[in-house]
Design a protein around this motif. Sequence first.
Motif, mmCIF file in Angstrom:
data_model
loop_
_atom_site.group_PDB
_atom_site.id
_atom_site.type_symbol
_atom_site.label_atom_id
_atom_site.label_comp_id
_atom_site.label_asym_id
_atom_site.label_seq_id
_atom_site.Cartn_x
_atom_site.Cartn_y
_atom_site.Cartn_z
ATOM 1 N N GLN A 263 0.830 -1.197 0.000
ATOM 2 C CA GLN A 263 0.000 0.000 0.000
ATOM 3 C C GLN A 263 0.870 1.255 0.000
ATOM 4 O O GLN A 263 0.601 2.227 -0.721
ATOM 5 N N ASN A 264 1.941 1.233 0.778
ATOM 6 C CA ASN A 264 2.849 2.378 0.822
ATOM 7 C C ASN A 264 3.641 2.524 -0.471
ATOM 8 O O ASN A 264 3.914 3.643 -0.915
ATOM 9 N N ILE A 265 4.026 1.411 -1.099
ATOM 10 C CA ILE A 265 4.755 1.485 -2.370
ATOM 11 C C ILE A 265 3.881 2.110 -3.447
ATOM 12 O O ILE A 265 4.342 2.989 -4.209
ATOM 13 N N ILE A 266 2.624 1.684 -3.533
ATOM 14 C CA ILE A 266 1.720 2.266 -4.529
ATOM 15 C C ILE A 266 1.518 3.756 -4.270
ATOM 16 O O ILE A 266 1.587 4.579 -5.194
ATOM 17 N N ASN B 251 6.405 7.348 4.492
ATOM 18 C CA ASN B 251 5.099 6.799 4.868
ATOM 19 C C ASN B 251 3.948 7.521 4.173
ATOM 20 O O ASN B 251 3.049 8.081 4.811
ATOM 21 N N PRO B 252 3.930 7.524 2.838
ATOM 22 C CA PRO B 252 2.916 8.302 2.109
ATOM 23 C C PRO B 252 1.489 7.829 2.342
ATOM 24 O O PRO B 252 0.551 8.608 2.189
ATOM 25 N N ALA B 253 1.286 6.573 2.736
ATOM 26 C CA ALA B 253 -0.068 6.072 3.007
ATOM 27 C C ALA B 253 -0.531 6.393 4.419
ATOM 28 O O ALA B 253 -1.681 6.126 4.775
ATOM 29 N N GLY B 254 0.353 6.960 5.238
ATOM 30 C CA GLY B 254 -0.015 7.370 6.591
ATOM 31 C C GLY B 254 -0.349 6.207 7.515
ATOM 32 O O GLY B 254 -1.223 6.331 8.385
#
Length: 402
Positions: A213-216, A287-290
């Motif tokens: 999820q964070n990679i996407i 951590n772009p997906a928080g």
Amino acid sequence: MKLTKIRLFAVIAALALVVAACGDDDSGDAGDGDTATTTTAAATTTAGDGGGDMAMPGEGVEVTQARADWSTGYFQAYVYHNLLEELGYDVSDPADSELGPSLAYLSMAQGDIDFWVNSWMPGHLSWFEPELPDGSQVGDHLTVVGEEMIAGGLQGFLVTKTFAEEFDIKYLSDIVNNPDALAAFDAEDPVPGNGVADIYGCQQSFTCDDIIQNIIAFNETQGIQPEGSMQQVIAGYDAMAAEATAKADEGTPMVIYTWTPSAYITNLRPGDNVVWLGVKEVLDDSNPAGLDGGAEHDQRPGTASIGEDQCPSAADLGTCQVGWVVADILVTANTEFLEANPAAAELLELVKLPVIDVSLANVAQSTGADTNEAILGLAEDWIEENRATVDAWLEQARAAAG
């Protein structure tokens, strides 16, 4: 468990890939759940001149062991279980406490579980961060021990080879940046016709589901691929792997995350029916997906020594930027348990398992040795085949008891 020649050649090729991939890096459910009888013969030899007490330092001590809820970790769990029992410890059957990482680390921190051998580092460090009711963090009560399989966990995304060749797909983002490739992929993916590339991800709670999820999200925030153009399917991993293998064999477009050591890599065969996908930018600690603990999902450097025949993007970069750290597979234990049991602590520190041996055990599981009793038998066989090394570990562990 005997393998056919074809199957054995596939295993040898896959294991060669594992060894090569690990060399340059910096860094499912088995059977029907039968409960194995795990009592082993106690060790009867003494360490040096220490006498009977030194021979069985764990006598009278009950130990609670957990195992991960993915089948590729079952074999290792039984190896450690049996070795501790040779020191006299009364160790619970790890099959009785099968947990995902979140609950496993929390249980170890609270003292309900003493140890497990299924930590994938650094990714699992995210589970050390949650706060307990007393204000401490989970990780304050845990210790990572030993060198079970350093750089043992090669991981990344595989794509159907014929699809990759037809549309010149080298990177994960190529699928969604090429309208023709996306249309062909979307027509055959798990949610066809939604205009999104649905890739096979992880089973919920494996930790890799959160990292994907964070990679996407990272690819989207970096402008590498359009927002909302890709998502992962989260389901039972063995079922997803079976679907992915069937598609790869048929030449149908698909992408799946997978790892070694495992038998999956003998069905999804890089260079044959699949190839590794490159990732243009490797996830950092932003951590772009928080997600909670998401800073620990940092996958840099995210490279592996895989040739361009199995990883087409290596032709551009000189190495395969798979986008994942080759993980260290390690033991984590409750710190108080280790302090109270120096013989167990020393043994957990000493044991090392060859990736090839674990992979062969995983293949045996996939070809019929898939009950707890059968996997226990694989562990017993491995211990006897490596008796000289095992006895040296046990002798040092007995000596550590004082």
